[in-house]
Scaffold this motif. Structure first.
Motif, PDB file in Angstrom:
ATOM      1  N   ARG A  70      19.985  -8.059  29.821  1.00  0.00           N
ATOM      2  CA  ARG A  70      19.194  -6.925  29.323  1.00  0.00           C
ATOM      3  C   ARG A  70      17.743  -7.332  29.105  1.00  0.00           C
ATOM      4  O   ARG A  70      16.827  -6.579  29.405  1.00  0.00           O
ATOM      5  CB  ARG A  70      19.760  -6.461  27.987  1.00  0.00           C
ATOM      6  CG  ARG A  70      21.176  -6.033  28.056  1.00  0.00           C
ATOM      7  CD  ARG A  70      21.731  -6.010  26.663  1.00  0.00           C
ATOM      8  NE  ARG A  70      23.138  -5.667  26.670  1.00  0.00           N
ATOM      9  CZ  ARG A  70      23.830  -5.459  25.566  1.00  0.00           C
ATOM     10  NH1 ARG A  70      23.256  -5.558  24.389  1.00  0.00           N
ATOM     11  NH2 ARG A  70      25.088  -5.149  25.627  1.00  0.00           N
ATOM     12  N   LEU A 107      18.153   0.909  32.867  1.00  0.00           N
ATOM     13  CA  LEU A 107      19.569   1.128  32.525  1.00  0.00           C
ATOM     14  C   LEU A 107      20.168  -0.173  32.040  1.00  0.00           C
ATOM     15  O   LEU A 107      20.487  -1.039  32.834  1.00  0.00           O
ATOM     16  CB  LEU A 107      20.372   1.563  33.757  1.00  0.00           C
ATOM     17  CG  LEU A 107      20.008   2.843  34.463  1.00  0.00           C
ATOM     18  CD1 LEU A 107      21.102   3.202  35.465  1.00  0.00           C
ATOM     19  CD2 LEU A 107      19.852   3.970  33.461  1.00  0.00           C
ATOM     20  N   GLN A 118      18.985   7.959  29.285  1.00  0.00           N
ATOM     21  CA  GLN A 118      18.907   7.361  30.615  1.00  0.00           C
ATOM     22  C   GLN A 118      19.300   8.396  31.671  1.00  0.00           C
ATOM     23  O   GLN A 118      18.666   8.501  32.713  1.00  0.00           O
ATOM     24  CB  GLN A 118      19.824   6.130  30.674  1.00  0.00           C
ATOM     25  CG  GLN A 118      19.444   5.067  29.648  1.00  0.00           C
ATOM     26  CD  GLN A 118      20.367   3.856  29.658  1.00  0.00           C
ATOM     27  OE1 GLN A 118      21.543   3.950  29.967  1.00  0.00           O
ATOM     28  NE2 GLN A 118      19.836   2.704  29.308  1.00  0.00           N
ATOM     29  N   ALA A 147      17.962  -2.267  36.263  1.00  0.00           N
ATOM     30  CA  ALA A 147      19.280  -2.216  35.619  1.00  0.00           C
ATOM     31  C   ALA A 147      19.975  -3.553  35.611  1.00  0.00           C
ATOM     32  O   ALA A 147      19.682  -4.435  36.416  1.00  0.00           O
ATOM     33  CB  ALA A 147      20.152  -1.212  36.368  1.00  0.00           C
ATOM     34  N   ARG A 192      25.935  -1.927  33.897  1.00  0.00           N
ATOM     35  CA  ARG A 192      25.493  -0.620  33.425  1.00  0.00           C
ATOM     36  C   ARG A 192      25.196   0.321  34.590  1.00  0.00           C
ATOM     37  O   ARG A 192      25.475   1.507  34.522  1.00  0.00           O
ATOM     38  CB  ARG A 192      24.239  -0.813  32.560  1.00  0.00           C
ATOM     39  CG  ARG A 192      23.802   0.418  31.834  1.00  0.00           C
ATOM     40  CD  ARG A 192      24.885   0.912  30.894  1.00  0.00           C
ATOM     41  NE  ARG A 192      24.325   1.843  29.945  1.00  0.00           N
ATOM     42  CZ  ARG A 192      24.762   2.019  28.711  1.00  0.00           C
ATOM     43  NH1 ARG A 192      25.805   1.366  28.287  1.00  0.00           N
ATOM     44  NH2 ARG A 192      24.183   2.872  27.903  1.00  0.00           N
ATOM     45  N   LEU A 193      24.651  -0.242  35.654  1.00  0.00           N
ATOM     46  CA  LEU A 193      24.354   0.588  36.826  1.00  0.00           C
ATOM     47  C   LEU A 193      25.654   1.192  37.364  1.00  0.00           C
ATOM     48  O   LEU A 193      25.743   2.389  37.637  1.00  0.00           O
ATOM     49  CB  LEU A 193      23.680  -0.246  37.914  1.00  0.00           C
ATOM     50  CG  LEU A 193      23.347   0.578  39.149  1.00  0.00           C
ATOM     51  CD1 LEU A 193      21.999   1.261  38.976  1.00  0.00           C
ATOM     52  CD2 LEU A 193      23.356  -0.250  40.400  1.00  0.00           C
TER      53      LEU A 193
END
Ligand code: AMP
Length: 478
Positions: A83, A107, A116, A129, A133-134
């Motif tokens: 992240r 994302l 988002q 991303a 998460r994508l």
């Protein structure tokens, strides 16, 4: 030497980099940008700190300057392993694209889907991303990857370490094969080589020499310790760390303390906090908002000690760190170079102190082989042991060490000596029953959980004076 103006970048991008204070492209930028602008795939073998983010972001912005985003169909995709790295790419994008009208969405886990989703619905030029998460967004049907013109994979070797390669392969498969691909990795493991052979088309291979030497401005020290007993080794390490920090005095403005395992990041940070140090942890299991806030505080000089894992700290751009401590010697020698490279940046002086226990010998050998030098040994400091507590005769040292680290999270009453602990005055008339209300213990044997047993005075031991009502109630079968 190449200048930025020779690189055929969009004038709006040139303006932004001039404002960022960059005077000349770094080697990876000078080499990759011309190929990138020709539409070639790029295989960049380079580490953080080489300016690799701008080497793909600047041509990406230049290329996307023509054209418009469509709803739910991002025009480009940047994948980063963590992240923090994704957020850092997003920050870089904001800096370099500030004179354009390009839009982006970030994302990452730990951030609500709603916001988002809204951005993606509107249409974005750049989607940044983390892979998991994508795919979450994709599976919710909120996202189409068929409009991706450029795909960037950043820090592929970290993706491999973190088990993301199957996700990356899947994402490649969801994008059009006509896309342009920028692929970056610090090392070329066989698995990475395989991916690049499969998904890159005749890439321009740009290799920036591995940073095998640590910066000249960093003073390094190796502290070798050995505990008298195995079960006190961890405690001795923490005491040594505290002494080392104290011995640095005012010279230590701020420090990153690296541990090899997330669990130790937590233990060390709790222990330091308990000993009144200004410290906070950062690792992958913490909530995103907490991680972001911790980093912001550290960057702003509001937090002195940041305890980190390699993955969480990788690529983090904190310009001024006076000290780095290796609470554990890293198992990959390259990580040693990365870690200590957090200090001594931009010509400033910095100090890197590593704690070593006998079982770390193989790690030390690998580090010294990579650096092609012997790490300077320094004397272990006098440890200032924590005030000893009265130890119950059957409490092991291990339990004490664990308690030292959990104590901060506990209520003060929990820390009090056993004899001071209040006990409930009235025992509950109790018979253990099953969920259906049948007595569980027809033979009358006492199967009650240990912590709920009554003591000789009839009090419920371990509940203090906060015995919930329901425990005091009598249960009867219907
Ligand atoms: P990176 O390797 O992408 O993480 O970049 C490391 C740092 O170098 C970042 O703080 C960038 O802002 C900075 N940087 C990137 N390109 C240049 C440049 N051409 N001149 C000066 N600094 C740069």
């Amino acid at each position: 030497m190449t200048t930025f103006s020779e690189l055929k970048l969009d004038p709006k991008v040139l303006k932004a980099i001039a404002e960022a204070g960059y005077t000349a492209p770094t080697p990876i930028q000078a080499q990759a940008i011309p190929y990138a602008l020709e539409g070639r795939d790029i295989l960049g073998i380079a580490q953080t700190g080489t300016g690799k983010t701008a080497s793909f972001t600047l041509p990406l912005i230049t290329r996307l300057g023509r054209g418009r985003a469509r709803a739910r169909m991002p025009r480009s995709l940047v994948l980063a392993p963590t992240r923090e790295l994704a957020a850092q790419v997003a920050e870089n994008f904001d800096t370099y694209a500030k004179h354009t009208r390009l839009t982006k969405a970030l994302l990452i886990g730990g951030v609500a889907f709603g916001e988002q989703d809204k951005l993606i619905d509107r249409g974005v030029d750049v989607l940044i991303a983390t892979p998991g998460r994508l795919l979450d967004h994709f599976e919710r049907g909120k996202l189409l990857l068929t409009g991706v013109e450029v795909m960037v994979v950043d820090e592929a070797d970290r993706m491999l370490d973190m088990g993301f390669i199957p996700d990356i392969e899947r994402i490649f498969g969801l994008t059009p094969f006509t896309r342009q691909t920028f692929f970056y990795s610090a090392t070329m493991a066989p698995e990475i080589e395989r991916i690049t052979n499969t998904f890159l088309s005749n890439p321009a291979r740009i290799e920036i020499a591995r940073q095998a030497t640590a910066s000249e401005t960093i003073t390094q020290e190796l502290i070798q310790i050995q505990a008298a007993r195995r079960d006190t080794a961890a405690k001795l390490k923490r005491e040594t760390l505290r002494s080392l920090i104290n011995n640095e005095g005012d010279k230590l403005e701020n420090a990153i303390i690296f541990c090899n395992r997330k669990v130790d990041v937590d233990i060390v940070s709790k222990s330091l906090i308990r000993h009144k140090f200004d410290a906070a942890p950062i690792h992958g299991d913490l909530d995103q908002s907490v991680r972001t806030r911790t980093l912001e505080r550290f960057r702003a000089g509001e937090l002195r000690l940041l305890i980190a894992s390699d993955v969480a700290a990788r690529g983090l751009d904190v310009p001024s760190v006076s000290h780095v401590f290796n609470f554990d010697l890293p198992s990959h020698p390259e990580d040693y170079v990365h870690r200590i490279g957090r200090t001594g940046r931009a010509g400033r002086s910095g100090k890197a102190i590593s704690i070593m226990v006998p079982s770390d010998q193989k790690y030390l050998d690998a580090i010294e082989a990579l650096l092609q030098k012997t790490l300077p040994r320094a004397e272990a400091p006098e440890v200032q042991p924590a005030p000893t507590r009265v130890r119950h005769k059957d409490r092991s040292a291990k339990t004490e060490a664990a308690e030292e680290t959990t104590a901060v999270a506990r209520a003060p009453a929990d820390d009090a000596a056993p004899q001071q602990q209040p006990v409930a005055a009235t025992p509950a008339p109790r018979q253990e029953t099953s969920r259906r209300g049948q007595p569980r213990n027809p033979a009358g044997r006492d199967h009650a959980p240990r912590e709920r047993r009554s003591n000789r005075d009839g009090a419920i031991v371990g509940m203090g004076d906060h015995v919930p009502d329901f425990l005091m109630r009598e249960f009867r079968s219907a």
